[in-house]
Design an enzyme around this catalytic site. Structure first.
Site, PDB file in Angstrom:
ATOM      1  N   ARG A  45       6.944   5.855   1.901  1.00 44.35           N
ATOM      2  CA  ARG A  45       5.708   6.811   2.185  1.00 44.35           C
ATOM      3  C   ARG A  45       4.689   6.176   3.398  1.00 44.35           C
ATOM      4  O   ARG A  45       4.409   6.839   4.246  1.00 44.35           O
ATOM      5  CB  ARG A  45       5.084   6.972   0.979  1.00 44.35           C
ATOM      6  CG  ARG A  45       3.707   7.937   0.972  1.00 44.35           C
ATOM      7  CD  ARG A  45       2.923   7.863  -0.141  1.00 44.35           C
ATOM      8  NE  ARG A  45       1.674   8.871   0.053  1.00 44.35           N
ATOM      9  CZ  ARG A  45       1.980  10.258  -0.827  1.00 44.35           C
ATOM     10  NH1 ARG A  45       3.187  10.344  -1.359  1.00 44.35           N
ATOM     11  NH2 ARG A  45       1.136  11.058  -0.519  1.00 44.35           N
ATOM     12  N   LEU A  62       0.995  -0.815  -0.026  1.00 44.07           N
ATOM     13  CA  LEU A  62      -0.117  -0.069   0.152  1.00 44.07           C
ATOM     14  C   LEU A  62       0.626   1.075   0.054  1.00 44.07           C
ATOM     15  O   LEU A  62       1.966   1.437   0.926  1.00 44.07           O
ATOM     16  CB  LEU A  62      -0.756   0.131   1.239  1.00 44.07           C
ATOM     17  CG  LEU A  62      -1.974  -1.038   1.482  1.00 44.07           C
ATOM     18  CD1 LEU A  62      -2.519  -0.998   2.720  1.00 44.07           C
ATOM     19  CD2 LEU A  62      -3.066  -1.179   0.179  1.00 44.07           C
ATOM     20  N   HIS A  63       0.419   2.206  -1.116  1.00 41.86           N
ATOM     21  CA  HIS A  63       1.411   3.516  -0.941  1.00 41.86           C
ATOM     22  C   HIS A  63       0.509   4.519  -1.403  1.00 41.86           C
ATOM     23  O   HIS A  63       1.047   5.983  -0.965  1.00 41.86           O
ATOM     24  CB  HIS A  63       2.631   3.286  -1.567  1.00 41.86           C
ATOM     25  CG  HIS A  63       2.216   3.269  -3.233  1.00 41.86           C
ATOM     26  ND1 HIS A  63       1.847   2.046  -3.671  1.00 41.86           N
ATOM     27  CD2 HIS A  63       2.518   4.183  -4.266  1.00 41.86           C
ATOM     28  CE1 HIS A  63       1.878   2.221  -5.186  1.00 41.86           C
ATOM     29  NE2 HIS A  63       2.194   3.589  -5.537  1.00 41.86           N
ATOM     30  N   ARG A  64      -0.513   4.489  -2.061  1.00 40.10           N
ATOM     31  CA  ARG A  64      -1.091   5.481  -2.817  1.00 40.10           C
ATOM     32  C   ARG A  64      -1.568   6.696  -1.748  1.00 40.10           C
ATOM     33  O   ARG A  64      -2.162   6.198  -0.782  1.00 40.10           O
ATOM     34  CB  ARG A  64      -2.151   4.965  -3.575  1.00 40.10           C
ATOM     35  CG  ARG A  64      -1.587   4.299  -4.976  1.00 40.10           C
ATOM     36  CD  ARG A  64      -2.775   4.165  -5.815  1.00 40.10           C
ATOM     37  NE  ARG A  64      -1.969   3.283  -7.116  1.00 40.10           N
ATOM     38  CZ  ARG A  64      -1.462   3.688  -8.181  1.00 40.10           C
ATOM     39  NH1 ARG A  64      -1.292   5.111  -8.153  1.00 40.10           N
ATOM     40  NH2 ARG A  64      -0.958   3.207  -8.958  1.00 40.10           N
ATOM     41  N   ASP A  69      -2.430  -1.512  -3.801  1.00 38.32           N
ATOM     42  CA  ASP A  69      -2.845  -0.404  -4.772  1.00 38.32           C
ATOM     43  C   ASP A  69      -1.941  -0.070  -5.593  1.00 38.32           C
ATOM     44  O   ASP A  69      -2.141   0.800  -6.353  1.00 38.32           O
ATOM     45  CB  ASP A  69      -3.144   0.794  -3.770  1.00 38.32           C
ATOM     46  CG  ASP A  69      -1.992   1.148  -2.867  1.00 38.32           C
ATOM     47  OD1 ASP A  69      -0.745   0.813  -3.292  1.00 38.32           O
ATOM     48  OD2 ASP A  69      -2.142   2.117  -2.040  1.00 38.32           O
TER      49      ASP A  69
END
Length: 376
Positions: free
Chosen positions: A244, A209-211, A288
């Site tokens: 992030r 997950l990073h968005r 994502d």
């Protein structure tokens, strides 16, 4: 200056780019007519996010390193444009090849277009139809300015023609990500990374997950963490944490609670070989990301994509990928755990030969002939 070979700039900026240029670099480097030049913008600049990928794919040190680093979308795009313009003014290539949809793709395309340098976009025509995604803006502008558009699936051709692109600019070449996997398949299958994390093949899920839409909002991130905890009580999860995401989990004090869960394993971002080893042995992947949707489709592993849309709809159409929300992820995981995995079809030209097709296209574009000198 006179060259025996046609100079081709390959732009590398972020993890997906490295994987996409590697098969093409090696095909061009083996040819007698091309001089592939790797231009690293520096958009991803730490070892796990950049250097490890060069090692995995046996790529040389970048021939040109712009050293741009991080920043806002505008800062990053502007710095790459200025730095790459200086490169082009000094010694322009015969062809610029950009890949994917990151800021560096957009920036180098704009710089080249203004100086009249021919541009080819590898992975053209993908659309999410969601203009809130920075990547969608990058894709649209890059495709509009590029002279040659290589698509990974036929929906890309349809999207471009719907936008009024001349058919002669479009060529369906297949998915270069599959070439990258096949390059390293033997090493990937030999690595067995899951055992290092005390996981059993076929009995765990991989999470990436990073968005911003998933990790930047405190409430959304908290809800996601709660869902991951519940899922981990049904099946172990391993979570390579993007920088992030790690920063946001620390800022919100959610990481400590996650690390207290016995069936949730965290690790730093992985090189391609290690990450794909985890994916190959997984029961499912929750992500994502864009590229992971393609790789799981090729490997016939169920993928749950935590987004309202995807620029790779072919993966949803054939049934290997499902778009999810925070509210229905758990039910989707339950469905995967309760039902046997169905055999999915692999999309056309996802066959590990895309780099060869692209190289053939480049040779026609630049008019290369073995051993014939030309002016640059």
């Amino acid at each position: 200056m006179t060259h025996l070979k046609k100079r081709i700039h390959l732009i590398a900026a972020a993890r997906p780019n490295f994987m996409k240029i590697a098969p093409l670099y090696h095909v061009l480097a083996r040819s007698g007519w091309a001089e592939p030049v790797i231009v690293h913008t520096g958009q991803h600049y730490d070892d796990n996010m950049s250097d490890a990928f060069f090692r995995d794919f046996h790529l040389p040190e970048p021939h040109i390193h712009l050293g741009v680093g991080s920043g806002s979308h505008a800062e990053q795009t502007g710095r790459v444009m200025m730095a790459y313009e200086r490169v082009l003014l000094k010694d322009p290539p015969d062809l610029l090849v950009v890949v994917g949809d990151v800021n560096s793709t957009l920036a180098t395309t704009i710089a080249a277009a203004k100086l009249g340098v021919p541009i080819a976009h590898l992975e053209a025509g993908l659309r999410s139809f969601d203009m809130s995604m920075p990547e969608e803006i990058n894709r649209l502008v890059t495709d509009r300015l590029s002279h040659y558009l290589w698509t990974p699936s036929q929906d890309g051709d349809a999207n471009l023609m719907q936008e009024g692109v001349a058919p002669e600019k479009i060529q369906f070449v297949g998915n270069i990500m599959i070439d990258a996997f096949e390059m390293l398949r033997e090493k990937i299958e030999a690595r067995s990374v899951c055992t290092r994390h005390h996981l059993k093949a076929g009995n765990y899920g991989v999470v990436t997950l990073h968005r911003p839409s998933n990790v930047d909002d405190d409430d959304t991130l908290k809800a996601l963490c709660e869902v991951l905890v519940r899922i981990s009580k049904k099946i172990p999860l391993v979570f390579p944490v993007h920088p992030r995401t790690a920063k946001r989990l620390a800022e919100t004090s959610l990481m400590d609670g996650l690390k207290a869960q016995p069936n949730l394993t965290f690790c730093d971002p992985l090189g391609y070989i290690e990450f794909m080893s985890l994916v190959c042995d997984a029961r499912f992947v929750l992500t994502d990301s864009g590229g992971v949707q393609e790789e799981t489709t090729y490997l016939k592993i169920p993928c749950l994509t935590l987004r309202p849309n995807t620029e790779r709809p072919v993966t949803v159409t054939i049934g290997s990928n499902r778009l999810c929300t925070v509210r229905n992820i758990e039910a989707s995981v339950d469905g995967i755990l309760q039902a046997p995995c169905h055999g999915f079809e692999v999309p056309e030209l996802w066959d590990g030969q895309t780099a060869q097709r692209v190289a053939s296209s480049i040779r026609k574009i630049v008019g290369a002939e073995e051993g014939v000198a030309h002016g640059a």
